[in-house]
Write a protein that holds these residues in place. Structure first.
Motif, PDB file in Angstrom:
ATOM      1  N   MET A  58      44.955   1.845  93.838  1.00 35.94           N
ATOM      2  CA  MET A  58      45.819   0.751  94.270  1.00 35.94           C
ATOM      3  C   MET A  58      46.942   1.245  95.179  1.00 35.94           C
ATOM      4  SD  MET A  58      44.774  -2.220  93.252  1.00 35.94           S
ATOM      5  CE  MET A  58      43.254  -1.548  93.919  1.00 35.94           C
ATOM      6  N   THR A  59      47.472   2.431  94.907  1.00 36.88           N
ATOM      7  CA  THR A  59      48.506   2.986  95.787  1.00 36.88           C
ATOM      8  C   THR A  59      47.964   3.172  97.194  1.00 36.88           C
ATOM      9  OG1 THR A  59      49.604   4.127  93.953  1.00 36.88           O
ATOM     10  CG2 THR A  59      50.054   4.937  96.171  1.00 36.88           C
ATOM     11  N   MET A  60      46.768   3.736  97.291  1.00 36.78           N
ATOM     12  CA  MET A  60      46.165   3.968  98.593  1.00 36.78           C
ATOM     13  C   MET A  60      45.857   2.655  99.310  1.00 36.78           C
ATOM     14  SD  MET A  60      42.748   6.172  99.512  1.00 36.78           S
ATOM     15  CE  MET A  60      41.749   5.222  98.376  1.00 36.78           C
ATOM     16  N   VAL A  61      45.236   1.724  98.609  1.00 40.63           N
ATOM     17  CA  VAL A  61      44.801   0.472  99.235  1.00 40.63           C
ATOM     18  C   VAL A  61      45.995  -0.375  99.664  1.00 40.63           C
ATOM     19  CG1 VAL A  61      43.658  -1.725  98.794  1.00 40.63           C
ATOM     20  CG2 VAL A  61      42.564   0.395  98.094  1.00 40.63           C
ATOM     21  N   PHE A  62      46.961  -0.552  98.793  1.00 32.02           N
ATOM     22  CA  PHE A  62      48.072  -1.438  99.130  1.00 32.02           C
ATOM     23  C   PHE A  62      49.019  -0.804 100.141  1.00 32.02           C
ATOM     24  CE2 PHE A  62      46.775  -3.646  95.211  1.00 32.02           C
ATOM     25  CZ  PHE A  62      46.750  -4.947  95.704  1.00 32.02           C
ATOM     26  N   THR A  63      49.167   0.522 100.110  1.00 33.54           N
ATOM     27  CA  THR A  63      49.957   1.166 101.162  1.00 33.54           C
ATOM     28  C   THR A  63      49.313   0.951 102.523  1.00 33.54           C
ATOM     29  OG1 THR A  63      50.743   2.874  99.627  1.00 33.54           O
ATOM     30  CG2 THR A  63      50.908   3.352 101.969  1.00 33.54           C
ATOM     31  N   ALA A  64      47.997   1.179 102.583  1.00 30.31           N
ATOM     32  CA  ALA A  64      47.283   0.955 103.845  1.00 30.31           C
ATOM     33  C   ALA A  64      47.353  -0.504 104.269  1.00 30.31           C
ATOM     34  CB  ALA A  64      45.825   1.396 103.697  1.00 30.31           C
ATOM     35  N   MET A  65      47.249  -1.417 103.308  1.00 32.81           N
ATOM     36  CA  MET A  65      47.231  -2.832 103.646  1.00 32.81           C
ATOM     37  C   MET A  65      48.581  -3.314 104.171  1.00 32.81           C
ATOM     38  SD  MET A  65      44.637  -4.792 103.580  1.00 32.81           S
ATOM     39  CE  MET A  65      44.967  -5.697 105.076  1.00 32.81           C
ATOM     40  N   ILE A  66      49.671  -2.830 103.577  1.00 32.04           N
ATOM     41  CA  ILE A  66      51.002  -3.201 104.051  1.00 32.04           C
ATOM     42  C   ILE A  66      51.222  -2.704 105.476  1.00 32.04           C
ATOM     43  CG2 ILE A  66      53.480  -2.802 103.714  1.00 32.04           C
ATOM     44  CD1 ILE A  66      52.899  -2.752 100.687  1.00 32.04           C
ATOM     45  N   LEU A  67      50.829  -1.461 105.726  1.00 32.47           N
ATOM     46  CA  LEU A  67      50.975  -0.911 107.078  1.00 32.47           C
ATOM     47  C   LEU A  67      50.082  -1.650 108.076  1.00 32.47           C
ATOM     48  CD1 LEU A  67      51.082   2.905 106.231  1.00 32.47           C
ATOM     49  CD2 LEU A  67      52.990   1.435 106.912  1.00 32.47           C
ATOM     50  N   ILE A  68      48.866  -1.976 107.661  1.00 29.87           N
ATOM     51  CA  ILE A  68      47.965  -2.732 108.538  1.00 29.87           C
ATOM     52  C   ILE A  68      48.560  -4.090 108.878  1.00 29.87           C
ATOM     53  CG2 ILE A  68      45.747  -3.962 108.599  1.00 29.87           C
ATOM     54  CD1 ILE A  68      44.532  -1.607 107.093  1.00 29.87           C
ATOM     55  N   ILE A  86      51.725  -5.057 108.940  1.00 26.72           N
ATOM     56  CA  ILE A  86      52.893  -4.942 109.825  1.00 26.72           C
ATOM     57  C   ILE A  86      52.474  -4.583 111.241  1.00 26.72           C
ATOM     58  CG2 ILE A  86      55.002  -3.636 110.273  1.00 26.72           C
ATOM     59  CD1 ILE A  86      55.288  -3.319 107.229  1.00 26.72           C
ATOM     60  N   ILE A  87      51.668  -3.522 111.368  1.00 22.68           N
ATOM     61  CA  ILE A  87      51.283  -3.054 112.700  1.00 22.68           C
ATOM     62  C   ILE A  87      50.380  -4.066 113.401  1.00 22.68           C
ATOM     63  CG2 ILE A  87      50.091  -1.225 113.967  1.00 22.68           C
ATOM     64  CD1 ILE A  87      50.907   0.695 111.717  1.00 22.68           C
ATOM     65  N   ALA A  88      49.414  -4.638 112.661  1.00 24.11           N
ATOM     66  CA  ALA A  88      48.497  -5.605 113.275  1.00 24.11           C
ATOM     67  C   ALA A  88      49.247  -6.847 113.743  1.00 24.11           C
ATOM     68  CB  ALA A  88      47.405  -5.990 112.279  1.00 24.11           C
ATOM     69  N   ALA A  89      50.233  -7.290 112.951  1.00 23.68           N
ATOM     70  CA  ALA A  89      51.005  -8.469 113.346  1.00 23.68           C
ATOM     71  C   ALA A  89      51.803  -8.184 114.622  1.00 23.68           C
ATOM     72  CB  ALA A  89      51.932  -8.888 112.215  1.00 23.68           C
ATOM     73  N   ILE A 123      43.444   3.293 110.526  1.00 17.01           N
ATOM     74  CA  ILE A 123      42.759   3.279 111.822  1.00 17.01           C
ATOM     75  C   ILE A 123      41.612   2.285 111.812  1.00 17.01           C
ATOM     76  CG2 ILE A 123      41.327   4.670 113.378  1.00 17.01           C
ATOM     77  CD1 ILE A 123      43.023   7.076 112.594  1.00 17.01           C
ATOM     78  N   ASN A 124      40.920   2.224 110.696  1.00 20.00           N
ATOM     79  CA  ASN A 124      39.762   1.340 110.601  1.00 20.00           C
ATOM     80  C   ASN A 124      40.141  -0.127 110.502  1.00 20.00           C
ATOM     81  OD1 ASN A 124      36.912   0.737 108.651  1.00 20.00           O
ATOM     82  ND2 ASN A 124      36.843   1.747 110.619  1.00 20.00           N
ATOM     83  N   GLY A 125      41.398  -0.424 110.087  1.00 16.84           N
ATOM     84  CA  GLY A 125      41.765  -1.812 109.838  1.00 16.84           C
ATOM     85  C   GLY A 125      42.715  -2.447 110.827  1.00 16.84           C
ATOM     86  N   VAL A 126      43.557  -1.622 111.487  1.00 17.35           N
ATOM     87  CA  VAL A 126      44.592  -2.189 112.359  1.00 17.35           C
ATOM     88  C   VAL A 126      44.001  -2.923 113.553  1.00 17.35           C
ATOM     89  CG1 VAL A 126      46.371  -1.553 114.028  1.00 17.35           C
ATOM     90  CG2 VAL A 126      46.497  -0.709 111.712  1.00 17.35           C
ATOM     91  N   THR A 127      43.028  -2.288 114.222  1.00 18.55           N
ATOM     92  CA  THR A 127      42.511  -2.872 115.460  1.00 18.55           C
ATOM     93  C   THR A 127      41.848  -4.226 115.210  1.00 18.55           C
ATOM     94  OG1 THR A 127      40.524  -1.518 115.139  1.00 18.55           O
ATOM     95  CG2 THR A 127      42.213  -0.685 116.636  1.00 18.55           C
ATOM     96  N   GLY A 128      41.044  -4.302 114.137  1.00  9.89           N
ATOM     97  CA  GLY A 128      40.396  -5.578 113.834  1.00  9.89           C
ATOM     98  C   GLY A 128      41.397  -6.653 113.451  1.00  9.89           C
ATOM     99  N   GLY A 129      42.405  -6.277 112.636  1.00  5.61           N
ATOM    100  CA  GLY A 129      43.437  -7.238 112.246  1.00  5.61           C
ATOM    101  C   GLY A 129      44.247  -7.713 113.431  1.00  5.61           C
ATOM    102  N   ALA A 130      44.610  -6.793 114.322  1.00  5.60           N
ATOM    103  CA  ALA A 130      45.381  -7.158 115.512  1.00  5.60           C
ATOM    104  C   ALA A 130      44.591  -8.107 116.412  1.00  5.60           C
ATOM    105  CB  ALA A 130      45.766  -5.901 116.288  1.00  5.60           C
TER     106      ALA A 130
END
Length: 313
Positions: free
Chosen positions: A99-109, A111-114, A189-196
């Motif tokens: 959960m630490t890994m997933v939610f940290t990545a998700m929060i960053l995704i 913010i950056i994707a938005a 890296i795998n999630g930001v581009t698609g979210g953006a």
């Protein structure tokens, strides 16, 4: 809103029950002789029969399921058939890592994707083209490939991070930060581009609507239109995409945790599946489904708050 939440909770409970039944049946039907798998080929028929009786495998499947369900509703997920460790204890030690890994990545995704998605929608220049190219590349390269590249260059060759996890019971914050950095970057890296890309499309769609032209004709500034009206209308689409990414990430971390030797849910699920350790597998599946239900519920609540039409529907 209370009725809206109650309906979503009811739907989640139905989904949880249906998944538990389906998973339970498929596991027992496809596992062959479970007692034989536990005892090994050298065990006699009498030993196998005694083991089946001990595990309750001699009972009808329906009775086995409702026995498991009754215990699960009381918080007892059983114990591992191989280590005898309670499943709840195994999950409790591994859930924080995943959960630490997933939610940290998700929060960053998020913010950056938005930020990148809004910038690409407003500017429509090189940032827009870069986001579209990045989305294609990001969708083409699996997360585990990115993980292997990061381990090879940043951990093994450069020595900036540990190649395998240093997290253990009682580890300090430093061990968590060093061990989590590369896995989080791989997911990022795998999630930001698609979210953006999805946020960009949602913002552009809103900017082309009539209400934006009406607000502009009234002399309202572009910044107020963007942050007060457009983003609120585009947020539900962005939240839906991010929730789908998080759910997909829960499946992807199985491989990521294997690559970085993280003591999370992934190695536990792989080991339990290979051993036909059904209580552990059921525990992992139920935990995953509960997380998915909670995420969907939170997204529905946020969408309902942002868009009253969702609550009415």
């Amino acid at each position: 809103m209370i009725t809206f939440i109650a309906k979503r909770l009811g739907s989640g409970a139905v989904v949880l029950f249906a998944v538990s039944v389906l998973t339970f049946v498929l596991l027992y039907v496809s596992s062959g002789s479970i007692a034989r798998n536990i005892l090994g080929d050298a065990a006699s028929a009498e030993q196998v029969a005694l083991k089946e009786q001990e595990l309750g495998l001699d009972q009808p499947l329906v009775l086995r399921y409702f026995g498991w369900l009754g215990n699960a509703l009381r918080g007892d997920l059983g114990a591992s058939w191989f280590t005898s460790e309670p499943v709840a204890n195994s999950l409790a030690t591994r859930i924080p890592v995943t959960m630490t890994m997933v939610f940290t990545a998700m929060i960053l995704i998020a913010i950056i994707a938005a930020l990148v998605g809004v910038l690409a929608a407003v500017k429509r220049g090189w940032v827009d083209r870069l986001v579209q190219i990045g989305a294609v590349i990001g969708d083409s390269i699996p997360g585990f490939v990115i993980g292997i590249i990061l381990v090879t260059f940043l951990a093994i060759q450069a020595g900036l991070f540990p190649a395998t996890s240093t997290i253990s019971p009682g580890s300090g914050p430093a061990a968590w930060v060093y061990s989590m950095t590369l896995p989080v970057i791989a997911l990022l890296i795998n999630g930001v581009t698609g979210g953006a890309q999805q946020i960009r499309s949602a913002v552009i769609k809103q900017l082309e609507k009539d209400y934006v032209r009406t607000l502009r004709s009234r002399g309202i500034g572009e910044r107020e239109i963007l942050f007060k009206h457009v983003l609120r209308s585009a947020a539900p689409a962005g939240l839906t995409v991010l929730s789908l990414q998080l759910i997909g990430m829960l499946g992807g971390v199985v491989i990521i945790e294997q690559i970085f030797a993280l003591p999370g849910m992934g190695p536990l699920a792989v080991m339990a599946t290979g051993q036909s350790d059904l209580p552990v597998v059921m525990g992992v599946v139920m935990y995953t489904v509960v997380v998915v239900i909670i995420v969907n519920l939170l997204v529905d609540i946020l969408n309902g708050w942002l868009n009253p039409k969702v609550r009415v529907s």
